[in-house]
Write an enzyme that holds these catalytic residues in place. Sequence first.
Site, PDB file in Angstrom:
ATOM      1  CG  LEU A 182      -1.910  -1.149   1.351  1.00 36.29           C
ATOM      2  CD1 LEU A 182      -2.673  -1.057   2.666  1.00 36.29           C
ATOM      3  CD2 LEU A 182      -2.883  -1.149   0.180  1.00 36.29           C
ATOM      4  N   GLY A 183       2.049   1.163   0.537  1.00 38.09           N
ATOM      5  CA  GLY A 183       2.920   2.331   0.601  1.00 38.09           C
ATOM      6  C   GLY A 183       4.172   2.015   1.397  1.00 38.09           C
TER       7      GLY A 183
ATOM      8  N   GLY B 167       7.232   4.109   4.006  1.00 34.02           N
ATOM      9  CA  GLY B 167       7.671   5.339   4.644  1.00 34.02           C
ATOM     10  C   GLY B 167       8.876   5.093   5.526  1.00 34.02           C
ATOM     11  N   GLY B 168       9.123   6.045   6.440  1.00 38.98           N
ATOM     12  CA  GLY B 168      10.311   5.993   7.266  1.00 38.98           C
ATOM     13  C   GLY B 168      10.389   4.785   8.165  1.00 38.98           C
ATOM     14  CG  PHE B 169       8.233   4.158  11.523  1.00 37.10           C
ATOM     15  CD1 PHE B 169       8.947   3.835  12.665  1.00 37.10           C
ATOM     16  CD2 PHE B 169       7.697   5.425  11.416  1.00 37.10           C
ATOM     17  CE1 PHE B 169       9.113   4.750  13.679  1.00 37.10           C
ATOM     18  CE2 PHE B 169       7.861   6.354  12.429  1.00 37.10           C
ATOM     19  CZ  PHE B 169       8.569   6.012  13.568  1.00 37.10           C
ATOM     20  N   GLY B 170       8.987   1.751   7.443  1.00 35.01           N
ATOM     21  CA  GLY B 170       8.901   0.507   6.700  1.00 35.01           C
ATOM     22  C   GLY B 170       7.682   0.490   5.801  1.00 35.01           C
TER      23      GLY B 170
ATOM     24  CB  VAL C  44       1.786   0.005   4.843  1.00 33.24           C
ATOM     25  CG1 VAL C  44       0.414  -0.406   5.336  1.00 33.24           C
ATOM     26  CG2 VAL C  44       2.458   0.917   5.841  1.00 33.24           C
TER      27      VAL C  44
ATOM     28  CE  LYS D 156       3.051   1.936   9.492  1.00 29.90           C
ATOM     29  NZ  LYS D 156       2.921   3.279  10.075  1.00 29.90           N
TER      30      LYS D 156
ATOM     31  CG  ASP E 140       6.002  13.121   9.880  1.00 29.85           C
ATOM     32  OD1 ASP E 140       6.033  14.245   9.356  1.00 29.85           O
ATOM     33  OD2 ASP E 140       6.236  12.084   9.254  1.00 29.85           O
TER      34      ASP E 140
END
Length: 833
Positions: free
Chosen positions: A496-497, A499-502, A504, A518, A616
Site C-alpha cells: 500500500l505504501g 515510509g520511514g518506518f517501513g 505497509v 506495517k 509528523d
Amino acid sequence: MSEIQTRFNPCYSYFATFFFILSPFLFTLSTTTNIQLGSSLSASNLNQTWSSPNNTFSLRFISINSSSFSLSINYDSISIWSISNTVDSRATFTLLSNGNLQLLSGAGTVLWQSNTSNSGVSHATLDDSGNFSLKNRSNFVIWSTFDHPTDTIVPSQNFTVGMVLSSGLYSFFLKKTGNLTLQWNNDIVYWGLGLNDSVSSNISNPRLGLQSIGILSLYDDKLTTSVTLAYGSDYAESGDILRFLRLENDGNLRIYSSTKGSGNILVRWTAVSDQCQVFGYCGIMGICSYNDVGPVCGCPSENFNLVDPNDFRKGCKLKREVKDCPGSAAMLQMDNTKFLTYAPETTNDVYYVGISACRGNCLSGSSCVASTILADGSGQCYIKTSNFVSGYKSAALPSTSYVKVCNPIVPNPPPLTEEGGKRKKLEGWVVAMVVLGTLVGLIIIEGIVWWCCCRKSPKFGGLSAQYALLEYASGAPVQFSYKELQEATRNFKEKLGEGGFGAVYKGILANKTVAAVKQLEGIEQGERQFRMEVATISSTHHLNLVRLIGFCSEGKHRLLVYEFMKNGSLDSFLFSTDVQSEKILSWEQRFNIALGIARGITYLHEECRDCIVHCDLKPENILLDDSYNAKVSDFGLAKLINPKDHRHRTLTSVRGTRGYLAPEWIANLPITSKSDVFSFGMVLLEIVSGKRNFEVSNRTNGKRYSIWAYEEFENGNAKNILDSRLVDYDVDMDQAMRAIQVGFWCIQKTTSLRPMMGKVVQMLEGIIEIEKPPMPNIASEGSISGTSLNTSGPGPSSSSSLQATPLTQPSINMERPTFSHIQRDSTSFSTTE
C-alpha cells in the site's frame, strides 16, 4: 460506499462493450430447438429435459430428497434459475396452448405461472447462453428467464434497474445511480458498492453484466466504456469455464466459477468480506463470531434458547420474556460485542452518553431490548428498539453491548467435556493441575533443548526475552504470529505504501477483516519496551484516530496491524495532478476532515492519560474512511525509533517533509504539543487551498503559497486562497474564513501565540470569536547541522512517505523528551470569547 474508478483499456473495453450489447442478438441468431405449445415436464420422470442446442444447459426437475423436487435451469449440476416452490412427484411444468407457462402441484394447484396467456406465444427456446424464452412466430421474445432472474446472473445476461435477486430474506438491487445494494427484509441496507460522482452523473440507463472472463461491469448508453466493479480472482483464465454471480441464503453476493464436467464450484469474489457483518446472518438475537473454520452462531447467554436446535442461524429466544418479569429485569453485559446498525437505523436512537447511561437508559426504557456503546472515542450509544437484533462478537471489537433479560443472569458456560456419553464439567482443581503440569513439562523440555542446542547461537539469542514476558498485561492488542501475517498478506504481496518506518501491506485476517500490516524497520528496542509502547498505542481510541488491531514480535520481526482505510491518504485528494481521474473533495468534506483532524490531535494532546505529540502531522498521515472521515495515523510511533537510527532518519525525514516543521525543531528548542499545532496549521491551509504551502508559481509572484495567502487575506481577497477546483461547489465562506484565520494563528513562529488544539476545535466550530491573526514569520527555516533546507521547491509528493517519520534534529538529545510524556504547553491564547 466505495469509490469505483473506470479502469480503461481502449481496445479491450470498446470490444467488451460492443460484444456485451450485441450478445443477446448473437445468441438469438444461434441454432435453437423449439419447444412446442402443449409440451410438459413431469417430476416423476427426471430424465425428461428441455435442453439447449449444445446440451450445455437444461431445464428439468431435480430431486431434493425422495419425496421433494424442484424445477430449475442447470449447467451441469449448477442451478442458474429456479422456482422456489418444492413439489411432489406428481407435479408438472407445462407450456399451455394459450402460451401460458405453469407449474402445477400433484393436486392441480397453480404454484407458479408466467402470466403470458393470449400474448401471441407460439413456442419456447432454451439457448446456449442459458436463457429460456417464450417467443411469437416472429421470434420476438415475450418473456424470458433473463428478464426474471431468481438468485443468479450468468454471462450475456443484463441485470437492470427494477430487477431483483432474492434469497430468503436477502435481496440484491441495481439503483438508477449505478450503485449496487444488498438489503435484509427489504429494510436494512448492509452493503453497497458505488460509483464516483464523475461517473454516476452520466448514468441514464445502467445495466450490470458479468463478462464470460469473470469481470463484473456496469454499462450505460452515455458511457464510452464500461465501469469495472469487481474482478473474479481467476478472471481471463482460459478453459470451458462458467462464471456466475449469485446471492446466497447467507446474505452474501459472490462470483463463482466452475469448469464443465469438474463438479467443483469455487468462490472467486465476495461482496461482504466479513460474513459476520451481514445483517441477520445468525437470526434474531443471534451472535456471530469466528472459530478456526469460519463464522459460527450462538446465543447471548443461557437466558436464551435456540429458535431451532437443528439450525443455529435461525437465532435465539428468551426463556422468559422481559414483560413477564416486571421490576426484575437486568442488563446482560457482553464484552467485545456490537449489535449491527445500518441505515435506516443509523438515523434513529443514537445518543452521545457514557457506558453507564447507555446501559441504564436501555434498562429503564420500555421499548429498548439492547444497546451498544462504542469504545472508539466517538461516545456513540446505539439503543435497539426493534425486536430483531443482530450481533457480532470479536476480540478486535472496541465495544460493549447489553441485552435486557429477566434475573438471574446466566452466562454461557465454559467448554464442557464428554464422559460416559454425558456432558460433565471437569473439577476446577483437575483442570488447574493438568494445565500447570503441561506448562511445567513444556518449559523443562524447552530449557533442555535450548541449553543443548541453541544457547551459544546468536541466531536464537533474541528469543529468550520474548518468552520471558509472560506478564504481558491483559487487554493489550491481539498478538499475531509472523506466519499468520505472512498468510494474511499473501507473503506481503500487495504493498500500500512505504515510509520511514517501513512498508505497509494489505492483508485479510483469519476473521475476514481487511487490515493494513506495517512491517517495521530499524526497531531495535527491547521486547519489554516494544510491547509497552504498542500497548500504549492500542489503548488510544478515538473516532479520528486509526485503530491499532494487533502486533507481531518474533525475534527480528516487528509488525503492527491497523484497520484498513479504503480511501487512502488525504494528499492523494488535495494534490492530484491527473486531471482525468482527479478526486475532488467538496468544501463540506474538507471542513469535516479538518475538524476531524483537530479533534483527533486534541484527544492525543489533552484527553489521553499522557500527552502524545505526533511529531509528523501531514496530509500523507491523514487517512480517509469510506465516508471520508479523517483518521490520524502513525501517532505514538516516534518512541519506537532506535536513537542510533533516529539520527540517520532525521536528515532524510526533514528534507522529505519540509513545510510542516515547527520553527522550534530548527532552533533546537523544547518540543511541546504546540509543535503539532504548527503542523496542523500548515495542513489546514493546504486543505483550504489544495496547494502545497511551499509551492511557488507565477500566480503567487514567486512567493511561497502560505506567504502569498496571508497577503491575499490581508487585502480582503480570501476567496483567492480557496482551491480553484471548488468553483462548482457551494462554499460556506464563514467556515472558510474561520479555517483560514485558524491556520494563520497555528503557524505563528512564537509558540505562545499558537492556540492549544482544544481551542482550535472551538474556533473552527465557531464557538469562540477569532481575532485577526498577525503575519506568520515563517520565511526562513535556516539549516540543520549543516544540511540546508531547500524551501523554494515543492513539498513532498504523495508517494514520498505513507508512514509517519519523527521530525527531530540530530542535535536534540532524544533521551530528554519521551514523546508520550511531554509536558502540555499551558500557554494561554488570547481571543475574544
